[in-house]
Write an enzyme that holds these catalytic residues in place. Structure first.
Site, short mmCIF file in Angstrom:
data_model
loop_
_atom_site.label_atom_id
_atom_site.label_comp_id
_atom_site.label_asym_id
_atom_site.label_seq_id
_atom_site.Cartn_x
_atom_site.Cartn_y
_atom_site.Cartn_z
N ARG A 65 0.78 -1.24 0.00
CA ARG A 65 0.00 0.00 0.00
C ARG A 65 0.81 1.29 0.00
O ARG A 65 0.27 2.35 -0.32
CB ARG A 65 -0.98 0.02 1.19
CG ARG A 65 -1.96 -1.13 1.24
CD ARG A 65 -2.80 -1.24 0.01
NE ARG A 65 -3.91 -2.20 0.15
CZ ARG A 65 -4.58 -2.70 -0.87
NH1 ARG A 65 -4.25 -2.36 -2.11
NH2 ARG A 65 -5.57 -3.56 -0.66
N ASN A 95 0.24 -1.36 -7.50
CA ASN A 95 -0.92 -0.47 -7.45
C ASN A 95 -0.90 0.45 -6.23
O ASN A 95 -1.78 0.43 -5.38
CB ASN A 95 -2.23 -1.26 -7.52
CG ASN A 95 -2.37 -2.29 -6.41
OD1 ASN A 95 -1.39 -2.72 -5.82
ND2 ASN A 95 -3.60 -2.69 -6.15
N HIS A 233 -3.35 -15.68 -8.55
CA HIS A 233 -4.55 -16.08 -7.79
C HIS A 233 -5.60 -16.88 -8.57
O HIS A 233 -6.73 -16.42 -8.79
CB HIS A 233 -5.20 -14.88 -7.12
CG HIS A 233 -5.28 -13.62 -7.93
ND1 HIS A 233 -5.70 -13.59 -9.24
CD2 HIS A 233 -5.03 -12.33 -7.59
CE1 HIS A 233 -5.70 -12.35 -9.67
NE2 HIS A 233 -5.28 -11.56 -8.69
N ASP A 306 -1.88 -12.80 -1.59
CA ASP A 306 -2.63 -11.66 -2.12
C ASP A 306 -3.08 -10.77 -0.97
O ASP A 306 -4.21 -10.26 -0.96
CB ASP A 306 -3.82 -12.10 -2.98
CG ASP A 306 -4.40 -10.96 -3.82
OD1 ASP A 306 -3.81 -9.86 -3.83
OD2 ASP A 306 -5.45 -11.17 -4.45
#
Length: 430
Positions: A65, A95, A233, A306
């Site tokens: 993050r 991301n 995933h 994940d």
């Protein structure tokens, strides 16, 4: 630090070794393994009698993050949660805000990891600039700045032409391409698996075809143009079957799944529990069985978390509006050991999915207890029973669908580079 880890059950899938022995850690490396090693007074001793001693776990897929979303997680808090879970190396997705598509963002992440001095952090750069899917990021720059892979995870690369170029160019720089295989034109605005439960709840579903079409496209690209790709995933049995057939052709396709995909199915969403909202979504009971079978037969190479932490305010919303994701670092190993306890995987097979396999696929150090290997080591009490309490998580993200679940198998100590960074009684050691 110099450590003698004595009398533990040494289990090393890289060599197939499984025996009671000692482990000597010195200078950041494993200096020696053997029975009744004699060590000088300068070595600190850890009595590992009755404990499992394995290579430090490697997580190929997580979200730290930072930068941009520090209220969800920071590199430091994520690394603390990781080592508590026995994970010594993490590969973090791009991301962030700004997106990790350039050297400066990669450098920022690595600096934060250096300051935390806990788990090893390996950044994953973006495939496309800004993760917009329009033009390739500068892969050479990302590789030279420290990225080990590229992925637009969270925003799948829709253009087959761009994905082809990504596979071709990444090979020149030794980068692994990791794809979130999902066709957004099929997934639409779906928020859970499309099926009986979504119909009963009145929620828009994500069909299985959304992932199957992208997996098939990626396989076709590798078949025709070469290169390699890692599928993130995997959640469906049919998707795993596509990968099994591709491997039988000899194509360079590898794949991962996550603990929630072999533990829960879409029934967990009943009650509109947003902690069970993940992407790809929890699928059917038949898919859960198929994922377990695919782990056992080697189709799925890796288990990854994940890890996707969110602030409680974001998850405590209407199901449609809540973000996707589970905070997974601190429950992953015990959930994996559940497959061993049920006789679905051997202990050797389960640990391989977390150690030698990801190390081999991503080209990372670690994943082995051989003499001279990096001294990343995890000690596990296989008999310890505990109840998942997110209030005790070291991650900022308390979003877990496993709250209250009783698990068996707990990390006792974690070493990174020969330094003890976690102790079950003392917590994080800095």
């Amino acid at each position: 630090m110099k450590w003698l880890v004595s009398g533990g059950r040494i289990l090393d899938p890289a060599s197939g070794r499984d025996e009671v022995a000692d482990l000597l850690l010195e200078g950041g490396s494993i200096k020696m393994t053997g029975r009744e090693i004699k060590a000088g007074r300068e070595f600190r001793k850890v009595d590992a009698s009755g404990l499992l001693v394995v290579p430090g776990l490697i997580d190929m897929h997580c979200h730290l993050r930072e930068p941009g979303f520090e209220y969800k997680e920071t590199v430091a808090s994520g690394c603390a949660a990781a080592v508590k879970g026995g994970i010594t190396s993490v590969m973090c997705m791009a991301n962030t805000d700004p997106v990790n598509d350039c050297a400066s963002v990669t450098a920022h992440i690595l600096e934060k990891a250096s300051q935390a001095a806990l788990a090893r952090v390996y950044p994953i750069g973006a495939i496309t600039k800004g993760m917009l899917g329009e033009s390739l990021a500068e892969m050479g720059e990302l590789a030279h700045s420290g990225c080990v892979a590229v992925s637009d995870d969270g925003r799948p690369v829709h253009s087959g032409g761009i994905m082809r170029r990504a596979i071709e160019y990444s090979a020149a720089f030794g980068l692994l391409v990791i794809d979130h295989a999902e066709d957004l034109s099929i997934a639409g605005e779906g928020v859970m698996h499309e099926g009986f439960v979504s119909t009963m709840l009145g929620l828009e579903g994500i069909p299985t075809a959304a992932s199957l079409s992208e997996i098939a496209r990626n396989i076709a690209l590798v078949r025709e143009f070469g290169g390699r790709i890692h599928i993130a995933h995997i959640s469906t049995h049919s998707g795993a079957e596509l990968i099994r057939h591709a491997k039988a052709e000899g194509l360079a396709i590898t794949a991962e799944t996550c603990p929630h995909f072999f533990t829960l199915d879409h029934e967990a969403v009943r009650g509109f529990d947003t902690n069970a909202k993940v992407n790809p979504p929890l699928r059917t009971a038949e898919d859960v069985e198929g994922i377990i079978e695919s782990l056992a037969n080697g189709t799925i190479d890796v288990i990854a978390t994940d890890h996707a932490p969110h602030h409680s305010d974001e998850k405590e919303r209407e199901f449609d509006l809540a973000p996707f994701g589970i905070s997974g670092f601190e429950t992953a190993l015990a959930l994996t050991l559940g497959l061993v306890q049920k006789g679905r995987l051997t202990l050797m097979e389960a640990i391989a999915k977390w150690t030698v396999n990801p190390a081999r696929i991503a080209g990372l150090p670690g994943g082995s207890l051989a003499d001279g290997a990096a001294a990343d080591v995890t000690l596990v009490d296989l008999d310890a029973e505990w109840t998942v309490d997110p209030a005790r998580f070291l991650s900022k993200g308390k979003n877990t669908p496993f709250r209250g679940m009783k698990l068996k198998g707990e990390v006792v100590n974690t070493f990174v580079g020969g330094r003890m960074v976690y102790d079950r009684e003392k917590g994080i050691i800095t």
